[in-house]
Design a protein around this motif. Structure first.
Motif, PDB file in Angstrom:
ATOM      1  N   GLN A 147      38.050  51.731 -22.803  1.00  0.00           N
ATOM      2  CA  GLN A 147      37.946  50.419 -22.489  1.00  0.00           C
ATOM      3  C   GLN A 147      38.838  49.658 -21.660  1.00  0.00           C
ATOM      4  OE1 GLN A 147      38.583  48.320 -26.232  1.00  0.00           O
ATOM      5  NE2 GLN A 147      38.669  46.252 -25.441  1.00  0.00           N
ATOM      6  N   THR A 148      38.660  48.762 -20.544  1.00  0.00           N
ATOM      7  CA  THR A 148      39.240  48.297 -19.562  1.00  0.00           C
ATOM      8  C   THR A 148      39.570  47.116 -19.933  1.00  0.00           C
ATOM      9  OG1 THR A 148      38.563  49.623 -17.837  1.00  0.00           O
ATOM     10  CG2 THR A 148      39.441  47.853 -17.150  1.00  0.00           C
ATOM     11  N   ASN A 149      40.614  46.539 -20.151  1.00  0.00           N
ATOM     12  CA  ASN A 149      41.130  45.269 -20.457  1.00  0.00           C
ATOM     13  C   ASN A 149      40.768  44.165 -19.506  1.00  0.00           C
ATOM     14  OD1 ASN A 149      42.418  42.576 -20.953  1.00  0.00           O
ATOM     15  ND2 ASN A 149      44.452  43.650 -21.668  1.00  0.00           N
ATOM     16  N   GLU A 150      39.996  43.009 -19.568  1.00  0.00           N
ATOM     17  CA  GLU A 150      39.668  42.131 -18.416  1.00  0.00           C
ATOM     18  C   GLU A 150      40.882  41.520 -17.649  1.00  0.00           C
ATOM     19  OE1 GLU A 150      39.769  39.721 -22.126  1.00  0.00           O
ATOM     20  OE2 GLU A 150      39.019  41.782 -21.717  1.00  0.00           O
ATOM     21  N   GLN A 151      42.111  41.344 -18.373  1.00  0.00           N
ATOM     22  CA  GLN A 151      43.166  40.809 -17.857  1.00  0.00           C
ATOM     23  C   GLN A 151      44.080  42.000 -17.012  1.00  0.00           C
ATOM     24  OE1 GLN A 151      43.413  37.521 -17.601  1.00  0.00           O
ATOM     25  NE2 GLN A 151      41.363  37.383 -18.737  1.00  0.00           N
ATOM     26  N   SER A 152      43.820  43.270 -17.067  1.00  0.00           N
ATOM     27  CA  SER A 152      44.878  44.215 -16.556  1.00  0.00           C
ATOM     28  C   SER A 152      44.015  45.326 -15.926  1.00  0.00           C
ATOM     29  CB  SER A 152      45.616  44.430 -17.605  1.00  0.00           C
ATOM     30  OG  SER A 152      46.465  45.585 -17.486  1.00  0.00           O
ATOM     31  N   ASN A 153      44.539  46.146 -15.219  1.00  0.00           N
ATOM     32  CA  ASN A 153      44.091  47.443 -14.649  1.00  0.00           C
ATOM     33  C   ASN A 153      44.485  48.422 -15.890  1.00  0.00           C
ATOM     34  OD1 ASN A 153      46.644  47.721 -13.913  1.00  0.00           O
ATOM     35  ND2 ASN A 153      46.209  48.189 -12.101  1.00  0.00           N
ATOM     36  N   GLN A 174      43.860  50.980 -18.885  1.00  0.00           N
ATOM     37  CA  GLN A 174      42.852  51.413 -19.584  1.00  0.00           C
ATOM     38  C   GLN A 174      43.304  51.793 -20.764  1.00  0.00           C
ATOM     39  OE1 GLN A 174      40.801  53.809 -16.907  1.00  0.00           O
ATOM     40  NE2 GLN A 174      39.943  52.255 -16.010  1.00  0.00           N
ATOM     41  N   THR A 175      42.682  51.643 -21.950  1.00  0.00           N
ATOM     42  CA  THR A 175      43.156  52.103 -23.189  1.00  0.00           C
ATOM     43  C   THR A 175      41.809  52.029 -24.220  1.00  0.00           C
ATOM     44  OG1 THR A 175      44.593  51.846 -25.318  1.00  0.00           O
ATOM     45  CG2 THR A 175      43.898  49.931 -24.303  1.00  0.00           C
ATOM     46  N   GLN A 176      41.868  53.070 -25.023  1.00  0.00           N
ATOM     47  CA  GLN A 176      40.760  53.337 -26.373  1.00  0.00           C
ATOM     48  C   GLN A 176      41.428  52.487 -27.394  1.00  0.00           C
ATOM     49  OE1 GLN A 176      40.476  57.487 -26.431  1.00  0.00           O
ATOM     50  NE2 GLN A 176      38.790  57.451 -25.036  1.00  0.00           N
ATOM     51  N   ASP A 177      42.636  52.139 -27.474  1.00  0.00           N
ATOM     52  CA  ASP A 177      43.052  51.757 -28.673  1.00  0.00           C
ATOM     53  C   ASP A 177      42.960  49.932 -28.547  1.00  0.00           C
ATOM     54  OD1 ASP A 177      44.773  50.508 -30.773  1.00  0.00           O
ATOM     55  OD2 ASP A 177      46.528  51.913 -30.605  1.00  0.00           O
ATOM     56  N   PRO A 178      42.296  49.526 -29.672  1.00  0.00           N
ATOM     57  CA  PRO A 178      42.255  47.887 -29.587  1.00  0.00           C
ATOM     58  C   PRO A 178      43.367  47.285 -29.738  1.00  0.00           C
ATOM     59  CG  PRO A 178      41.127  48.772 -31.538  1.00  0.00           C
ATOM     60  CD  PRO A 178      41.521  50.145 -30.614  1.00  0.00           C
ATOM     61  N   VAL A 179      44.305  47.716 -30.329  1.00  0.00           N
ATOM     62  CA  VAL A 179      45.630  46.981 -30.739  1.00  0.00           C
ATOM     63  C   VAL A 179      46.432  46.940 -29.162  1.00  0.00           C
ATOM     64  CG1 VAL A 179      47.897  47.316 -31.743  1.00  0.00           C
ATOM     65  CG2 VAL A 179      45.782  47.807 -33.167  1.00  0.00           C
ATOM     66  N   LEU A 180      46.388  48.143 -28.404  1.00  0.00           N
ATOM     67  CA  LEU A 180      46.962  48.159 -27.114  1.00  0.00           C
ATOM     68  C   LEU A 180      46.339  47.296 -26.151  1.00  0.00           C
ATOM     69  CD1 LEU A 180      48.053  51.981 -26.726  1.00  0.00           C
ATOM     70  CD2 LEU A 180      49.501  49.968 -27.383  1.00  0.00           C
ATOM     71  N   SER A 181      44.917  47.294 -26.310  1.00  0.00           N
ATOM     72  CA  SER A 181      44.176  46.465 -25.750  1.00  0.00           C
ATOM     73  C   SER A 181      44.598  44.927 -25.720  1.00  0.00           C
ATOM     74  CB  SER A 181      42.484  46.377 -25.933  1.00  0.00           C
ATOM     75  OG  SER A 181      42.060  45.659 -25.118  1.00  0.00           O
ATOM     76  N   VAL A 183      48.096  39.741 -24.494  1.00  0.00           N
ATOM     77  CA  VAL A 183      48.995  38.890 -25.103  1.00  0.00           C
ATOM     78  C   VAL A 183      50.019  38.992 -23.699  1.00  0.00           C
ATOM     79  CG1 VAL A 183      50.904  38.676 -26.614  1.00  0.00           C
ATOM     80  CG2 VAL A 183      48.678  39.170 -27.351  1.00  0.00           C
ATOM     81  N   ILE A 184      50.461  39.853 -23.336  1.00  0.00           N
ATOM     82  CA  ILE A 184      51.293  40.321 -22.188  1.00  0.00           C
ATOM     83  C   ILE A 184      50.918  39.439 -21.006  1.00  0.00           C
ATOM     84  CG2 ILE A 184      52.360  41.552 -20.348  1.00  0.00           C
ATOM     85  CD1 ILE A 184      53.765  41.534 -23.202  1.00  0.00           C
TER      86      ILE A 184
END
Length: 154
Positions: free
Chosen positions: A2-8, A10-17, A22-23
């Motif tokens: 999954q790629t966060n729409e606000q950042s480049n 990439q993570t599979q963990d929804p918590v890190l996303s 938040v950041i």
């Protein structure tokens, strides 16, 4: 993945996303606060300059007034550079190399401001040497990371 729409990032963990989002929002808040600081700094420069020009002797500045004005201008310019660095974190395609360049440039500007407003009658030799060492270290770092790299790309 999954790629966060606000950042480049990439993570599979929804918590890190979630943390990345938040950041990103925190960086936006910091950018807004920095804009207010910049506007406040410009207003302060204008106000202080006006006060000093209106005080006797009328429309004349002493050297300490000029140095204080230069220091205030540099403080606003440093705030602008910090704003640019915050924007790099907010933008989706932030470039880490450019972020390092801006941080080094901002640090050089901050040490230049310190040197401009430094009163050599008020500080000891160790303070002057330490300021010189920081200036030299930042200059060498800036040369190695920014100037030399740009020269090798030409």
């Amino acid at each position: 993945m999954q790629t966060n729409e606000q950042s480049n990032h990439q993570t599979q963990d929804p918590v890190l996303s979630f943390f990345n989002r938040v950041i990103s929002q925190v960086a936006r808040v910091l950018a807004a606060v920095m804009v207010m600081v910049i506007i406040w700094g410009v207003a302060d420069v204008v106000y202080v300059l006006y006060q000093r020009l209106m005080a006797p002797p009328f429309m004349l500045l002493e050297i300490k007034d000029i140095l204080a004005t230069f220091g205030a201008f540099m403080a606003v310019l440093i705030a602008v550079e910090i704003f640019h660095n915050i924007i790099l974190y907010v933008e989706d395609n932030h470039n880490r190399q450019l972020a390092v360049e801006i941080v080094l440039g901002t640090a050089l500007m901050a040490i230049a401001r310190k040197v401009i407003v430094l009163d050599f009658n008020e500080v000891g030799a160790e303070h002057v040497y330490a300021t010189a060492a920081v200036t030299l270290a930042l200059s060498v770092g800036y040369y190695l990371i920014v100037i030399r790299r740009k020269g090798s790309n030409s």
